[in-house]
Design an enzyme around this catalytic site. Structure first.
Site, short mmCIF file in Angstrom:
data_model
loop_
_atom_site.label_atom_id
_atom_site.label_comp_id
_atom_site.label_asym_id
_atom_site.label_seq_id
_atom_site.Cartn_x
_atom_site.Cartn_y
_atom_site.Cartn_z
N PHE A 240 0.82 -1.22 0.00
CA PHE A 240 0.00 0.00 0.00
C PHE A 240 0.85 1.27 0.00
CE2 PHE A 240 -2.60 -3.22 2.35
CZ PHE A 240 -3.48 -3.48 1.31
N GLY A 467 1.16 -8.33 -5.15
CA GLY A 467 0.01 -9.16 -4.78
C GLY A 467 -1.15 -8.96 -5.72
N THR A 468 -0.92 -8.04 -6.68
CA THR A 468 -2.01 -7.55 -7.52
C THR A 468 -2.16 -8.32 -8.82
OG1 THR A 468 -0.39 -5.98 -8.32
CG2 THR A 468 -1.90 -5.21 -6.64
N ILE A 633 -8.34 -2.72 -19.77
CA ILE A 633 -8.17 -3.61 -18.63
C ILE A 633 -7.56 -4.93 -19.13
CG2 ILE A 633 -9.34 -4.77 -16.73
CD1 ILE A 633 -9.29 -1.67 -16.56
N LYS A 637 -10.44 -9.76 -13.94
CA LYS A 637 -10.60 -10.41 -12.64
C LYS A 637 -9.66 -9.79 -11.60
CE LYS A 637 -10.49 -14.95 -10.46
NZ LYS A 637 -10.62 -16.39 -10.71
N GLU A 709 -5.21 2.27 -7.03
CA GLU A 709 -5.39 3.45 -6.19
C GLU A 709 -6.68 4.20 -6.53
OE1 GLU A 709 -1.20 4.24 -7.25
OE2 GLU A 709 -0.99 4.69 -5.13
MO1 MOS Z 1 1.25 3.11 -3.86
S1 MOS Z 1 0.86 4.45 -2.35
O1 MOS Z 1 2.26 4.10 -4.81
O2 MOS Z 1 2.07 1.78 -3.31
#
Ligand code: MOS
Length: 749
Positions: A240, A467-468, A633, A637, A709
């Site tokens: 994050f 993790g994304t 995109i 998912k 974000e």
């Molecule tokens: Mo994000 S706040 O740039 O990991």
């Protein structure tokens, strides 16, 4: 830009929902996170934290600790190796705190590391750390959460027209101050470093959102060549923004390991997570909006201030979204910093834009109320057709469509504007909405793709998967280019011995890696077809490579079915090669002629329903509709998963999260998972995610802008506006607390 065609595809895997290829490694516990690395003869380091927020170490007595069982080393200001700072404002080698650990005896914040104990076991190190005696002299700590008494300079961030004059003359005005509290990143995976030296080179196993930056920065901090630093981050349990740049514990582990000539592990515990590895700073923002009686903005003024530490000047950048979201002829944005005895703040998901939009979109809702106008209508009426901060056209902006689509999906037409006027099942309903935006970026990336003699295709890149779904994005491109199934695709990330990739931050990793891996894959395929043409014994010897193609892993004549072809690994073997590899590169967006002169942003709209039960003062976010214009995109998912997670984070920001520093000691008094409230499953509303999916070709051939974000932006103000609609209470200081709502005049449902 709505009708752009997608690039030619042999597998249609780009834009398809693909489960994370690394999922099984995680669910089986095979994925190795930083603290999972164990080595023979490894020692354990435990830091000692300051118990005051401001002052000086007068005496540090480590004798008792030193003599305890298993203790190998106690490091502190008096015996620390020389460490160095990084060159200021060099974006390629950044540390979170400018000050290396133990640089002097000064205490700047509660929890600051004052010593580190290294022992054979974690238990021995923990016990000995508690036995280090530190005497301090204290000076008054600056801990006030009131930023309103700031009287210093307010440098300009953005300026056009004359906001003062236009505001004074405006028939309709909003002039309010909004506060967003300090919030702490709480990724499931806490920070940790395992340091292991070999000669004069060190390998750091880290949980880093940027292994390349970590390498460059730590080389400077340790005073060694960057070739001598390897950083490994195979997997992250998220970050994050808190894991973008190295924190002091990395240097502590490295120095301890060098001294002992043994691997050393230092795990940051949850208490330290609240004091030593960043937070979103406390922000106070005054917003002045002036408008005509029919809701056209005449002026906008934003004066923001955020707290920072005494060590670093960290500007939260609350004006990020302010200057281009709406059309307004006169605008002024200023910033300011207030130093406090807290740890250094750091970016936290949507830094600047997220708190900035809480204030701006709350003010817009207040303006809608003052105008007696629908908040959706007010936004549509003030839509911007170009970026008015610099006159540039937007590369691709569909905010209006986000808002209209969201309104339709949410059922906004049924909203009755009067406070407390909507009911369902014995509850008062509140409906609120907000617009969202976030910048689009693309940073340099290099990647190596190889067709291997064993029939696999591999890619290597020193970026990391926060993790994304970054592993999966690489695999999707390779499948697109080679037609191989995922089982035959190997993605290798998170190691600085590979070609340099981007940070996983700012929602820019996907846009940054795509061109590099795509062009590397194109190059290897091209070379393969030449090999097919030039290798003796190849069925395609002498065939013009332009008439050959690779489909489903087989080289064949164009126009013939793939089954008539030859598996590429056979051709590689025939040519006596181990592999065919090629490098690809991405340039920074700032250097791309296609993006030159364009304003690049993602947009979104958030619609929120809250349920309010006045009899028992119970508030819940029940429904969120979110519409995102994030370019093309690549994996719906994974993208929807990002947005849903961000919305849940937004519920936390709106209703729960706040780091509270003890005004006497500066200790985060809710610095644990029991007392720091976060949204969990029971707080999670029904979430409807829609992507508009317009490719933004200024970003590259795939047109992806970035996701993550933007999903948090706008959620908190939409919640606060929904709360106002339900209760009549306008909460301008987050989080919205039940105590705030007791003044509601809506007494029954
Ligand atoms: Mo994000 S706040 O740039 O990991």
């Amino acid at each position: 830009m709505a009708t752009q065609t997608t690039p030619p595809s042999q597998s249609n895997v780009i834009g398809r929902s693909v489960a994370r290829i690394d999922g099984p490694l995680k669910t089986t516990g095979t994925a190795q996170y930083a603290a999972d690395f164990h080595f023979p003869n490894m020692a354990h380091a435990v830091p000692v934290q300051s118990t005051i927020a401001s002052g000086r170490i007068e005496k540090l007595d480590a004798a008792a600790a030193q003599s305890m069982p298993g203790v190998l080393l106690v490091l502190h200001h008096g015996n620390m190796d020389k460490l160095y700072r990084v060159v200021p404002n060099d974006f390629s080698a950044t540390t979170s705190e400018a000050r290396p650990p133990f640089e002097d005896r000064t205490i700047y914040y509660w929890g600051q590391y004052v010593a580190v104990v290294v022992a054979e076991t974690l238990e021995q190190a923990t016990a000995a750390a508690a036995a280090v005696k530190v005497e301090y002299s204290q000076t008054p700590a600056k801990l006030s959460t009131n930023l309103g008494d700031y009287a210093g300079k307010r440098p300009s961030v953005s300026q056009r027209g004359d906001a003062e004059k236009a505001f004074a003359a405006a028939p309709i005005k909003v002039d309010q101050t909004y506060v967003t509290p300090a919030e702490t990143h709480n990724p499931i995976e806490m920070h940790a470093t395992v340091a292991a030296w070999e000669g004069d080179s060190v390998t750091l196993y880290e949980t880093s959102q940027g292994v390349v930056n970590h390498r460059y920065a730590m080389a400077q901090v340790l005073g060694i060549p960057r070739e001598n630093v390897t950083v490994v981050t195979r997997f992250l349990g998220s970050g994050f923004g808190g894991k973008l740049f190295p924190w002091p514990h990395s240097a502590l582990a490295a120095v301890a390991s060098r001294r002992l000539q043994r691997p050393v592990k230092l795990s940051v515990n949850r208490t330290m997570m609240f004091s030593n590895v960043g937070h979103r700073p406390l922000c106070e923002q005054r917003f002045q909006l002036g408008a005509t009686t029919d809701g056209k903005l005449l002026s906008l003024r934003q004066d923001y201030i955020n707290h920072t530490s005494l060590i670093d000047d960290i500007d939260e950048g609350c004006g990020e979204a302010t200057t281009y979201l709406y059309s307004v002829p006169s605008l002024t944005v200023t910033r300011a910093l207030a130093q406090r005895n807290v740890g250094t703040p750091s970016p936290m998901r949507g830094p600047g834009a997220v708190p900035g939009l809480f204030a701006m979109e709350s003010a817009m809702d207040e303006l809608a109320v003052a105008l007696n106008m629908d908040p959706v209508e007010l936004r549509l009426r003030n839509d911007a057709t170009k970026d008015e901060s610099n006159g540039q056209p937007f590369s691709s902006r569909h905010l209006k469509e986000c808002i209209e689509t969201g309104a339709a999906k949410f059922g906004w037409k049924q909203r009755t504007p009067a406070v407390g006027s909507m009911r369902r099942d014995g509850r008062v309903l509140g409906w609120g909405m907000a617009a969202a935006s976030w910048g689009a970026y693309r940073f340099p990336c290099a990647a190596t793709v190889a067709l291997e003699v064993d029939g696999r295709v591999t890619v290597r890149c020193a970026t990391q998967d926060v993790g994304t779904g970054t592993y999966t994005i690489f695999a999707q491109v390779l499948q697109e280019k080679t037609g191989l199934p995922f089982e035959r695709i190997g993605v290798h990330l998170g190691d600085t011995s590979m070609p340099e990739g981007p940070m996983s931050g700012g929602s820019w990793a996907t846009a940054s890696v795509l061109p590099a891996v795509s062009s590397a894959a194109d190059s290897v395929v091209k070379t393969l077809l030449q090999v097919a043409n030039s290798t003796a014994g190849s069925p395609f010897a002498g065939v013009d490579p332009a008439k050959l193609q690779l489909t489903a892993g087989r080289v064949h004549q164009a126009g013939e079915p793939a089954e008539t072809g030859v598996p590429f690994e056979k051709l590689i073997a025939m040519a006596r090669l181990s592999r065919i590899s090629a490098d690809g590169n991405t340039t920074a967006i700032f250097e791309d002629p296609k993006a030159k002169g364009l304003s690049l942003h993602s947009f979104g709209a958030q619609f929120v329903e809250v349920e309010w039960e006045p009899q028992i003062a119970r508030l819940r976010v029940s429904r969120v509709v979110t519409v995102i214009d994030g370019g093309r995109i690549i994996n719906p998912k994974a993208a929807a998963n990002q947005i849903k997670g961000a919305v849940v984070m937004g519920v936390g920001m709106g209703l729960l999260e706040q780091t509270v520093y003890d005004p006497r000691t500066g200790q985060p008094i809710n610095g644990n998972m029991a007392d720091y409230l976060m949204a969990t499953c029971p707080d999670t509303p029904e979430i409807d995610v829609t992507f508009l999916d317009y490719p933004d070709l200024a970003m590259g051939e795939y047109g992806a802008r970035g996701i993550g974000e933007i999903g948090l932006a706008g959620v908190a103000p939409a919640i606060a506006s929904a709360v106002y609609h339900a209760t009549g209470v306008r909460v301008r200081t987050l989080p919205v607390r039940i105590e705030d709502l007791l003044q509601s005049r809506i007494r029954e449902a």
